[in-house]
Design a protein around this motif. Structure first.
Motif: not given
Length: 522
Positions: A406-415
């Motif tokens: 979840g945290l990795s995907n959050f950073v990816r989506i934000t980027c």
């Protein structure tokens, strides 16, 4: 104080037909989710017109989904502990179908925005949990195959979204952009219930981190609205954007301090202390920001400067999915026997090559030259997500997997959102700069300029018309040079990102992500 229950035994991997159906169920849910993040973009003028609102108000159809989605994605691990992987995933699918139906029925813009907020919120846990469920369903020696199947849907959906959205808007009506999710979601929900209902994770009753949750909503919401509205409001010349930026920055600072000291944080920031998670997440997120920013920039440039329709611009981009789909399973097979850093490095070099090829485009570029880099890019795309996800999850066990995903995907989506804003704004700025530089040479003291004006005069144009034609040509050339600058910069950044890949130290095949697969079913 609530205490977690003793750990449960992991579920055995799925086999045969159950494994096939489970994989299809998870893939359909991911495809439906990612497709919906881009399918509405091309239909905004139609939606705004039908609902009787201005075009800038219609953009909130995209913003409302993005904001609620960005907030809910990092909550995946926290929600999983309290609800369970299967229950949360099934609830996300069912509510996504319901909110899609509400979007299609929307009689007014406020109703549509409320439905989009719900849709974005329930979509958040879907992608991280799809990774977790797939990894838990496959034997650990085949975890890379699971990741390759997952990545195919994530790569194809953003390309298919604008094409399908444009076709539906042109040939049916905009509500069907949302109704198309209903049959897909129902199939995914039924298959998920049949396959995964006996494979839920352990539920832990822990206190609610209300302060962390509140700070997360404030800083992520402010950041996402700033990114979506920055270009329209001329960024930091707008008081609104300055307030949003300061609010996001201050809330983020408090959020980090609070989450690092909280006993039961809503987001486990301690994951960033792990070398593999940090390196893998940053590399995949910046790379995805470049990929997604260019994915938005390319059709915009094709439509505004080369005269392509929305559908034709989407078709030019479609070949990127060919090799991505064909080669992703191959990457999954060779990954257990290869250092994932080599595959990721090769992928980044292919991306750099493709963007360098695009930086050589001219205003007279033909369709073959447009399609070729995208076709080659599919080769790099097949080796992009899979090894980097393997690196990111390497060495993690048990209930850390949903939180990490979840945290990795959050950073990816934000980027991805940052990439979109940066690329569209930078293109405007570079175009203005090149236009000013080219205009300096367009004067009566330049013999080439005089010759061009004389030739147009010989064709029957007045001097004013000739000057207008020259300015139009300069504007097109300036836009071309501006987009070429961004392609060239993207190529260079991908080369530099290779250093981040080699900061990591993933475990050998049979460990890392495969171990995660074995323990993710707890």
């Amino acid at each position: 104080m609530a205490q977690p229950n003793p750990p449960a035994l992991p579920h055995p991997p799925l086999t045969g037909g159950k494994l096939v159906i489970g994989t299809i169920a998870v893939s359909l849910a991911v495809f439906m989710n990612v497709l919906d993040s881009s399918i509405a973009n091309v239909a905004l003028p139609t939606i705004s017109g039908d609902l009787g609102v201005a075009a800038d108000q219609g953009t909130w159809v995209i913003t409302s989904f993005a904001v609620s989605n960005a907030i809910s994605v990092p909550l995946t691990g926290w929600l999983t502990d309290r609800i369970g992987q299967f229950r949360l995933f099934l609830a996300s699918i069912v509510l996504f179908v319901l909110s899609s139906w509400m979007c299609g029925l929307a009689p007014t813009l406020p109703f549509l925005l409320a439905a989009r907020v719900l849709q974005g919120a329930v979509a958040g846990p879907m992608i991280p949990l799809s990774q977790t469920l797939l990894l838990a369903s496959y034997p650990r020696e085949r975890a890379s195959v699971a990741l390759s199947l997952w990545s195919m849907t994530l790569l194809v959906a953003p390309v298919a979204g604008p094409i399908l959205g444009g076709w539906i808007s042109d040939n049916i009506s905009w509500p069907w952009i949302f109704y198309v999710n209903i049959p897909v979601g129902i199939i995914a929900a039924i298959a998920t219930w049949v396959i995964f209902r006996e494979r839920d994770s352990q539920i832990r009753k822990l206190p609610v981190d209300s302060v962390g949750l509140g700070l997360l909503v404030v800083w992520v919401g402010s950041l996402q609205i700033m990114l979506d509205k920055g270009k329209d409001l001329d960024w930091f010349s707008s008081t609104t954007i300055i307030v949003l930026a300061l609010t996001s920055l201050i809330a983020f600072a408090f959020f980090v301090i609070w989450e690092l000291t909280a006993e039961h944080p809503v987001v486990d920031l301690s994951l960033f202390a792990r070398r593999n998670f940090m390196g893998g997440t940053v590399a995949v997120s910046i790379g995805y920001g470049l990929y997604f920013g260019n994915l938005v920039l390319l059709p915009l440039w094709l439509q505004t400067d080369l005269g392509y329709t929305a559908t034709n611009a989407g078709l030019v981009l479609a070949p990127v999915g060919i090799f991505a789909v064909l080669l992703s399973p191959v990457t999954g097979r060779i990954l257990p026997r290869t250092d994932p850093r080599f595959i990721a490095t090769a992928s980044f070099l292919v991306f750099a090559l493709c963007f360098w090829m695009r930086s050589r485009f001219t205003t007279g570029v033909d369709t073959y030259s447009l399609v070729l880099p995208g076709l080659i890019q599919g080769i790099g795309t097949a080796g992009f997500f899979i090894p980097l996800l393997s690196i990111t999850l390497s060495g993690l066990h048990g209930n850390k997997i949903p939180a990490a995903s979840g945290l990795s995907n959050f950073v990816r989506i934000t980027c991805g959102g940052i990439g979109t804003s940066v690329f569209t704004t930078a293109w405007d700025h570079r175009t203005i700069l090149h236009h000013a530089q080219l205009t300096e040479s367009a004067n009566v003291y330049n013999p080439v300029f005089n010759q061009a004006v004389q030739q147009m005069g010989a064709l029957g144009m007045t001097q004013q018309q000739a000057y207008g034609a020259v300015n139009q040509s300069i504007s097109q050339q300036a836009a071309q040079l501006g987009v070429n600058d961004l392609f060239y910069a993207s190529a260079g950044i991908f080369v530099l990102l290779i250093a981040l890949i080699w900061v990591t130290k993933p475990e050998r095949a049979g460990a890392g992500a495969p171990d995660a697969a074995a323990s993710a079913a707890h």
